[in-house]
Design a protein around this motif. Structure first.
Motif, short mmCIF file in Angstrom:
data_model
loop_
_atom_site.label_atom_id
_atom_site.label_comp_id
_atom_site.label_asym_id
_atom_site.label_seq_id
_atom_site.Cartn_x
_atom_site.Cartn_y
_atom_site.Cartn_z
N LEU A 185 0.71 -0.88 0.31
CA LEU A 185 0.18 0.26 -0.23
C LEU A 185 0.79 1.61 -0.01
N PHE A 186 1.62 0.99 0.55
CA PHE A 186 2.65 2.60 0.88
C PHE A 186 3.20 2.77 -0.20
N VAL A 187 3.81 1.44 -0.71
CA VAL A 187 4.76 2.20 -2.27
C VAL A 187 3.99 2.55 -3.26
N ARG A 188 3.22 1.67 -3.61
CA ARG A 188 2.15 2.19 -4.47
C ARG A 188 1.61 3.16 -3.98
N ALA A 189 1.44 3.71 -3.11
CA ALA A 189 0.12 4.97 -2.85
C ALA A 189 1.26 6.00 -3.52
N ARG A 190 2.83 5.36 -3.21
CA ARG A 190 3.82 6.72 -3.46
C ARG A 190 3.53 7.14 -4.96
N GLN A 191 3.38 6.58 -5.77
CA GLN A 191 3.45 6.43 -7.22
C GLN A 191 2.34 7.08 -7.75
N SER A 192 1.64 7.85 -6.75
CA SER A 192 0.85 8.24 -7.53
C SER A 192 0.96 9.93 -6.91
N SER A 193 0.81 11.06 -8.35
CA SER A 193 0.84 12.24 -8.04
C SER A 193 -0.25 12.66 -6.66
N ARG A 194 -1.47 12.27 -6.50
CA ARG A 194 -2.39 12.42 -5.83
C ARG A 194 -1.72 12.11 -3.97
N TRP A 195 -0.97 11.50 -4.08
CA TRP A 195 -0.67 10.83 -2.64
C TRP A 195 0.29 11.98 -2.54
N ASP A 196 1.08 12.73 -3.55
CA ASP A 196 1.83 13.58 -2.77
C ASP A 196 0.70 15.02 -2.40
N GLY A 197 -0.40 15.14 -2.91
CA GLY A 197 -1.09 16.41 -2.66
C GLY A 197 -0.43 17.20 -2.45
N ASN A 198 -1.69 17.89 -1.61
CA ASN A 198 -1.16 19.61 -1.10
C ASN A 198 0.77 19.42 -0.17
N GLY A 199 1.61 19.92 -0.46
CA GLY A 199 2.77 21.06 0.47
C GLY A 199 2.28 21.11 1.17
N PRO A 200 2.36 21.60 2.59
CA PRO A 200 2.56 22.49 3.39
C PRO A 200 3.49 22.94 3.58
N VAL A 201 4.37 24.38 4.27
CA VAL A 201 5.13 24.92 4.43
C VAL A 201 6.21 23.74 4.87
N ASP A 202 4.85 23.34 6.57
CA ASP A 202 6.14 23.00 7.46
C ASP A 202 5.96 21.44 7.95
N ALA A 203 5.63 20.85 6.60
CA ALA A 203 5.19 18.93 5.66
C ALA A 203 6.40 18.69 6.86
N VAL A 204 7.89 18.44 6.07
CA VAL A 204 9.22 18.66 6.55
C VAL A 204 9.50 18.36 8.66
N ARG A 205 9.15 19.76 8.58
CA ARG A 205 9.18 19.70 10.73
C ARG A 205 8.11 18.43 10.46
N LEU A 206 6.69 19.05 10.50
CA LEU A 206 6.30 18.36 11.28
C LEU A 206 6.18 16.48 10.74
N THR A 207 6.25 15.83 10.15
CA THR A 207 6.88 14.67 9.65
C THR A 207 8.14 13.94 10.43
N LEU A 208 8.89 14.85 10.63
CA LEU A 208 10.31 14.89 10.99
C LEU A 208 9.81 14.62 13.06
N GLU A 209 9.08 15.29 13.11
CA GLU A 209 8.69 15.45 14.57
C GLU A 209 8.00 14.04 14.55
N GLU A 210 7.01 13.93 13.93
CA GLU A 210 6.52 12.69 14.14
C GLU A 210 6.96 11.30 14.43
N HIS A 211 8.09 11.07 13.43
CA HIS A 211 8.83 10.56 13.30
C HIS A 211 9.98 10.28 14.76
N GLU A 212 10.43 11.49 14.95
CA GLU A 212 10.86 10.96 16.04
C GLU A 212 10.04 10.31 17.60
#
Length: 252
Positions: A185-212
């Motif tokens: 599911l993860f790999v195939r969904a990532r192949q769709s441009s619609r999965w990327d969707g909107n790119g919030p300016v703080d996406a990287v920061r929030l994503t990193l915080e969530e992984h931490e």
């Protein structure tokens, strides 16, 4: 090779490989079913009619129908023809079927469901890793987290490290069934441009915080908190990126 004429002279035109022709026919037939142009219970046109429509041989049509059977899209009813099956019979994890479902889903419901299923499965696996893990599991997961920390200015590298973090958690869980489904599911969904969707300016920061947060819970052995952290990350990340219904992309 087949000859053709241009300006009164004969020239040789390379014949298209049958596998490439078959792939095109198969994709078109899958699209007809996924879009609902051919609904559950409908019968495909007779073999000769499909040959005429696509301009291909019976061999190509038969091979395409065989592959559609393997994907759960149709069933060959002896003496009646090839009938479209219920959506519930489709192999939605098949790359061709999944891609068509995502591309033609204006409501983004398919990707909504993917996120829910991923969150549930990966939440369970994160919990399993927190409950019982080896030191080398933690080292492997943390190494990908460290790559994410150092790649915040390189989006492609950051996303790759993100993927590897998730795959490392799946592997450490030793849950092969859940891991196989979630990875697909993860790999195939990532192949769709619609999965990327909107790119919030703080996406990287929030994503990193969530992984931490996920890693901290796993390392601490808090299996319930690890499950919740992973679920919240996956669902929250999708909510941030999700386009409005019917949209294919948003301008930056």
């Amino acid at each position: 090779m087949s000859p053709s004429r241009r300006n009164g002279t004969e020239e040789t035109v390379p014949r298209v490989p049958i596998d490439r022709i078959g792939s095109r026919v198969l994709q078109d037939l899958v699209e007809l079913i996924v879009t609902g142009e051919m609904a559950e219970g409908d019968f495909l046109p007779p073999e000769q009619a499909l040959c005429d429509e696509f301009g291909v041989s019976r061999t190509v049509i038969r091979e395409s129908v065989k592959r559609m059977q393997e994907k759960g899209l149709v069933v060959v009813a002896q003496g009646r023809g090839t009938q479209v099956r219920s959506y519930h019979e489709w192999n939605v994890l098949d790359p061709l079927v999944f891609d068509a479902l995502v591309r033609h889903d204006e409501s983004l419901g398919v990707l909504d469901e993917v996120s829910v299923v991923r969150a549930s499965l990966e939440g369970v696996m994160a919990s399993e890793v927190a409950h019982a893990h080896r030191a080398d599991d933690i080292e492997q997961i943390e190494s990908h987290l460290e790559q994410m920390r150092t790649m915040t200015s390189d989006n492609a590298a950051f996303l790759e490290a993100d993927l590897q973090f998730h795959l490392a958690v799946m592997a450490a869980s030793r849950n092969q069934i859940a891991g196989t489904i979630a990875r697909s599911l993860f790999v195939r969904a990532r192949q769709s441009s619609r999965w990327d969707g909107n790119g919030p300016v703080d996406a990287v920061r929030l994503t990193l915080e969530e992984h931490e947060r996920v890693f901290a819970c796993i390392e601490a052995g808090d299996h319930e908190a690890a499950r919740v952290a992973m679920e919240e990350h996956i669902l929250g990340s999708w909510r941030r990126r999700r386009l409005p219904d019917g949209a294919h992309h948003l301008s930056p």
